[in-house]
Design a protein around this motif. Structure first.
Motif, PDB file in Angstrom:
ATOM      1  N   HIS A 241      43.171 -52.581  53.885  1.00 24.90           N
ATOM      2  CA  HIS A 241      42.515 -52.183  55.129  1.00 24.90           C
ATOM      3  C   HIS A 241      41.474 -51.107  54.849  1.00 24.90           C
ATOM      4  O   HIS A 241      41.413 -50.559  53.750  1.00 24.90           O
ATOM      5  CB  HIS A 241      43.545 -51.662  56.147  1.00 24.90           C
ATOM      6  CG  HIS A 241      44.300 -50.454  55.676  1.00 24.90           C
ATOM      7  ND1 HIS A 241      45.433 -50.540  54.892  1.00 24.90           N
ATOM      8  CD2 HIS A 241      44.083 -49.132  55.850  1.00 24.90           C
ATOM      9  CE1 HIS A 241      45.887 -49.332  54.628  1.00 24.90           C
ATOM     10  NE2 HIS A 241      45.067 -48.444  55.184  1.00 24.90           N
TER      11      HIS A 241
ATOM     12  N   HIS B  32      41.587 -48.950  51.398  1.00 22.88           N
ATOM     13  CA  HIS B  32      42.950 -48.615  50.994  1.00 22.88           C
ATOM     14  C   HIS B  32      43.696 -49.914  50.678  1.00 22.88           C
ATOM     15  O   HIS B  32      44.018 -50.687  51.580  1.00 22.88           O
ATOM     16  CB  HIS B  32      43.614 -47.848  52.143  1.00 22.88           C
ATOM     17  CG  HIS B  32      44.937 -47.266  51.812  1.00 22.88           C
ATOM     18  ND1 HIS B  32      45.656 -46.520  52.726  1.00 22.88           N
ATOM     19  CD2 HIS B  32      45.693 -47.320  50.678  1.00 22.88           C
ATOM     20  CE1 HIS B  32      46.788 -46.130  52.166  1.00 22.88           C
ATOM     21  NE2 HIS B  32      46.838 -46.614  50.937  1.00 22.88           N
TER      22      HIS B  32
ATOM     23  N   ASP C 142      40.083 -47.372  56.254  1.00 23.42           N
ATOM     24  CA  ASP C 142      40.471 -46.228  57.075  1.00 23.42           C
ATOM     25  C   ASP C 142      39.202 -45.546  57.550  1.00 23.42           C
ATOM     26  O   ASP C 142      38.375 -45.105  56.746  1.00 23.42           O
ATOM     27  CB  ASP C 142      41.330 -45.248  56.275  1.00 23.42           C
ATOM     28  CG  ASP C 142      42.757 -45.759  56.100  1.00 23.42           C
ATOM     29  OD1 ASP C 142      43.416 -46.017  57.124  1.00 23.42           O
ATOM     30  OD2 ASP C 142      43.198 -45.912  54.948  1.00 23.42           O
TER      31      ASP C 142
HETATM   32 MN    MN Z   1      45.306 -46.302  54.969  1.00 23.52          MN
END
Ligand code: MN
Length: 232
Positions: free
Chosen positions: A61, A55, A63
Motif C-alpha cells: 500500500h 509500504h 501511506d
Molecule cells: Mn503503512
C-alpha cells in the motif's frame, strides 16, 4: 491535545528497540526555531509538509501523510494516489505519525507492527485550499474534521490540487464501530501522459532513488540524511 497525546497510539503499536522507525520523542517541529533533534528543519516559508511512502507490508500500500498541527495525519491508500481526476482512491485513516517519519525509509522487522519495507516515494509541501461557502479559507485541521479538505501538493512527483473526502461513518469516538473511510481524488484538470500511479515495485525513492527491493536487500546502505546521521 499535545503532540505527545496524539502520538500515543503510534508509540503503543511499536517497539523502538526493534524497529528503526522514529519514536517522535522531542522531535516536534517548532516553526522558526532551531531544528529538532531529528534534524527536522523548520520550514522558512511555513508551508506544511507531506510525504507519500510505499509500504510493502502484508499488503502492498501507499501511506499518504500530511502535516497538521505538529504531526503527520496519515491514510493508507491501497492503490496509491492517482494523477488522473477520474480515479477515486480509497484512503483509510491510520494513526498520527511523528514528523520525523517523513524521512523514514528502511525495513520494519518481520513480526513487528507494519513489518516490511518502506520507501519515501514522494515528499514536499502542500498549501491548504479549503474554503467555506463564502469563499473564506477554512483552517486545514477544521476542514479534515468536517470531512472534506482540499490542498495543493508541491511534491517531486505529485503536483496539483487534491481532495480528501470522508464518505462514510465518523471518527471513531466513544468506541463507535463505524470506521471512517475517505476518498483521495485529484480535483481540477490534469492527468495527461503521467496519469495514474506507477507500479510500486518499480517506483523509486524520492530520497535515494532506490526501489523497494534495493532497500530490502541493503537497508543500511548509505543514504541521504537530513542531519548527517541517525541519532542512535
Ligand atoms: Mn503503512
Amino acid at each position: 491535545m499535545s503532540e505527545d497525546d496524539k502520538l500515543r497510539t503510534y508509540r503503543g503499536k511499536r517497539h523502538f528497540d526493534r524497529t528503526r522507525e522514529p519514536s517522535g520523542e522531542h522531535t516536534t517541529r517548532q516553526r522558526g526555531t532551531a531544528p529538532g533533534r531529528d534534524g527536522t528543519a523548520p520550514d522558512p516559508d511555513g508551508e506544511p509538509a507531506f510525504v507519500v511512502q510505499i509500504h510493502d507490508a502484508s499488503t502492498m500500500h501507499f501511506d499518504f501523510r500530511l502535516e497538521v498541527d505538529g504531526v503527520l495525519k496519515s491514510w493508507s491508500v491501497p492503490k496509491g494516489p492517482s494523477t488522473d481526476p477520474h480515479d477515486k482512491r480509497l484512503a483509510l485513516p491510520t494513526e498520527d505519525h511523528p514528523m520525523a517519519y517523513r524521512d523514514f525509509e528502511g525495513v520494519i522487522p518481520e513480526g513487528e507492527y507494519g513489518g516490511g519495507t518502506v520507501i519515501v516515494w514522494d515528499r514536499g509541501t502542500y498549501r491548504p485550499a479549503s474554503h467555506d461557502k463564502k469563499k473564506r479559507p477554512v483552517p486545514f485541521g477544521q476542514a479534515l474534521e468536517n470531512g472534506h479538505a482540499t490542498f495543493e501538493l508541491h511534491g517531486e512527483k505529485l503536483r496539483g490540487t487534491y481532495a480528501l473526502t470522508r464518505f462514510h461513518g465518523r471518527e471513531e469516538r466513544d468506541g463507535g464501530s463505524a470506521k471512517p473511510t475517505w476518498l483521495l481524488v485529484r480535483t481540477g484538470s490534469g492527468g495527461g501522459k503521467d496519469a495514474g500511479t506507477p507500479d510500486p515495485r518499480r517506483a523509486r525513492s524520492a530520497l535515494t532513488g532506490r526501489t523497494l527491493r534495493q532497500v530490502a536487500e541493503a537497508p543500511d546502505a548509505p543514504r541521504w540524511e537530513p542531519d548527517g546521521g541517525e541519532k542512535e
